[in-house]
Design a protein around this motif. Structure first.
Motif, PDB file in Angstrom:
ATOM      1  N   GLN A 145       0.797  -1.224   0.000  1.00 26.71           N
ATOM      2  CA  GLN A 145       0.000   0.000   0.000  1.00 26.71           C
ATOM      3  C   GLN A 145       0.834   1.281   0.000  1.00 26.71           C
ATOM      4  OE1 GLN A 145      -1.908  -1.268   3.665  1.00 26.71           O
ATOM      5  NE2 GLN A 145      -3.895  -1.258   2.648  1.00 26.71           N
ATOM      6  N   LYS A 177      -8.007  11.040   0.093  1.00 22.41           N
ATOM      7  CA  LYS A 177      -7.313   9.870  -0.413  1.00 22.41           C
ATOM      8  C   LYS A 177      -5.824  10.005  -0.111  1.00 22.41           C
ATOM      9  CE  LYS A 177     -10.354   8.274  -4.095  1.00 22.41           C
ATOM     10  NZ  LYS A 177     -10.443   7.898  -5.536  1.00 22.41           N
ATOM     11  N   SER A 232      -2.372   6.511  -5.477  1.00 20.62           N
ATOM     12  CA  SER A 232      -3.465   7.038  -4.664  1.00 20.62           C
ATOM     13  C   SER A 232      -4.356   5.887  -4.254  1.00 20.62           C
ATOM     14  CB  SER A 232      -4.277   8.063  -5.461  1.00 20.62           C
ATOM     15  OG  SER A 232      -5.477   8.400  -4.778  1.00 20.62           O
ATOM     16  N   SER A 233      -4.774   5.875  -2.990  1.00 26.33           N
ATOM     17  CA  SER A 233      -5.699   4.842  -2.546  1.00 26.33           C
ATOM     18  C   SER A 233      -6.527   5.357  -1.390  1.00 26.33           C
ATOM     19  CB  SER A 233      -4.962   3.564  -2.135  1.00 26.33           C
ATOM     20  OG  SER A 233      -4.226   3.771  -0.940  1.00 26.33           O
ATOM     21  N   TRP A 256     -10.574  -2.216   1.935  1.00 24.72           N
ATOM     22  CA  TRP A 256      -9.504  -1.698   1.060  1.00 24.72           C
ATOM     23  C   TRP A 256      -9.318  -2.675  -0.091  1.00 24.72           C
ATOM     24  CZ3 TRP A 256      -4.862  -2.828  -1.160  1.00 24.72           C
ATOM     25  CH2 TRP A 256      -4.102  -1.742  -1.627  1.00 24.72           C
ATOM     26  N   GLY A 282      -7.243  -1.927  -3.249  1.00 25.88           N
ATOM     27  CA  GLY A 282      -6.337  -1.438  -4.283  1.00 25.88           C
ATOM     28  C   GLY A 282      -6.389   0.062  -4.448  1.00 25.88           C
ATOM     29  N   GLY A 283      -5.621   0.550  -5.385  1.00 25.06           N
ATOM     30  CA  GLY A 283      -5.526   1.977  -5.615  1.00 25.06           C
ATOM     31  C   GLY A 283      -5.308   2.299  -7.072  1.00 25.06           C
ATOM     32  N   THR A 284      -4.817   3.527  -7.321  1.00 24.31           N
ATOM     33  CA  THR A 284      -4.619   4.018  -8.674  1.00 24.31           C
ATOM     34  C   THR A 284      -3.187   4.531  -8.819  1.00 24.31           C
ATOM     35  OG1 THR A 284      -6.929   4.714  -8.823  1.00 24.31           O
ATOM     36  CG2 THR A 284      -5.397   5.692 -10.391  1.00 24.31           C
TER      37      THR A 284
END
Length: 246
Positions: free
Chosen positions: A103, A165, A187-188, A235, A237-239
């Protein structure tokens, strides 16, 4: 470590304060910069978590699901958007460190304790006016921080510093020389969020020097306030915002 999604239920005790914005800027690597509003705002948060994967099997072996952490959050700007960013974090379980690597959290081992509420408050504070919650953080055999929050009233938020975020770096240095084999800004945030009633109140926060830690690089200049909330988070994942490896 099971693949995401990961699920968390926990108690959050937060103290927000202001420090010298230049100290925050020192902890923001490119391409991040100071937040435009209240750039010196900091949140120190204690969290008492129970967590699991989609199978929920960890809940039946609590050593795999329960852990505590203490972390420090600032705010930053990326391409005109305000993000939160965790700059320091300590946990007490190895699986939490493993998830943090994925993360972008800079997790380290530490010892965290915080007062727990209970429905029958003979030996706990009530989540009500006058309820008092304490917390402590130690690492490397030295106390790094302690706090007391005395609840005063219900709050529409659980503070503002950790309300965006996250913007985190994921970095893996080269094995055979300088530079990074992989470096990415991501970002997440919570894919799903539930929260109980947030409370705010008066707060005290003390930070202590240590030869091996940097927490006092963000000294307390002005306490904004304290907060308590029970939450549930998913949660997943993210970008990727920007690849930085060269």
């Amino acid at each position: 470590m099971p693949s995401p999604p990961w699920f968390y239920s926990g108690d959050l005790l937060t103290v927000e304060y202001r420090t010298d914005p230049a100290r925050v800027a020192d902890l923001l690597p490119a391409p991040l910069s100071l937040a435009e509003e209240d750039p010196g705002a900091v949140a120190m948060i204690w969290a008492d978590w129970q967590s699991c994967s989609s199978s929920r099997k960890e809940l039946l072996d609590p050593v795999q699901s329960q852990y505590k952490e203490a972390f420090v959050v600032v705010r930053c700007s990326y391409k005109g958007q305000t993000f939160s960013r965790c700059v320091f974090i300590w946990v007490d379980k190895d699986f939490a460190i493993g998830r943090g690597l994925h993360q972008g959290y800079p997790k380290k081992l530490g010892s965290m304790w915080q007062t727990r509420p209970h429905a029958f408050p003979q030996a706990s504070p009530s989540i009500a006016p006058g309820g008092m919650f304490g917390a402590s953080l130690a690492a490397g055999d030295r106390r790094l921080a302690d706090a007391v929050v005395t609840l005063r009233e219900e709050s529409p938020t659980n503070g503002f510093v950790n309300a965006n975020k996250m913007a985190h770096h994921r970095v893996f240095p080269n094995i055979d020389g300088p530079g990074d084999a992989f470096s990415e800004l991501i970002s997440s945030g919570a894919a799903e969020f539930e929260g109980g009633q947030a409370w705010t109140g008066d707060a005290e926060l003390n930070l202590y020097d240590s030869p091996n830690e940097e927490l006092t690089s963000l000294p307390v200049q002005e306490v904004i306030g304290g907060y308590f909330q029970q939450i549930g988070v998913k949660w997943n994942g993210g970008t990727s915002l920007e690849r930085l490896d060269g």
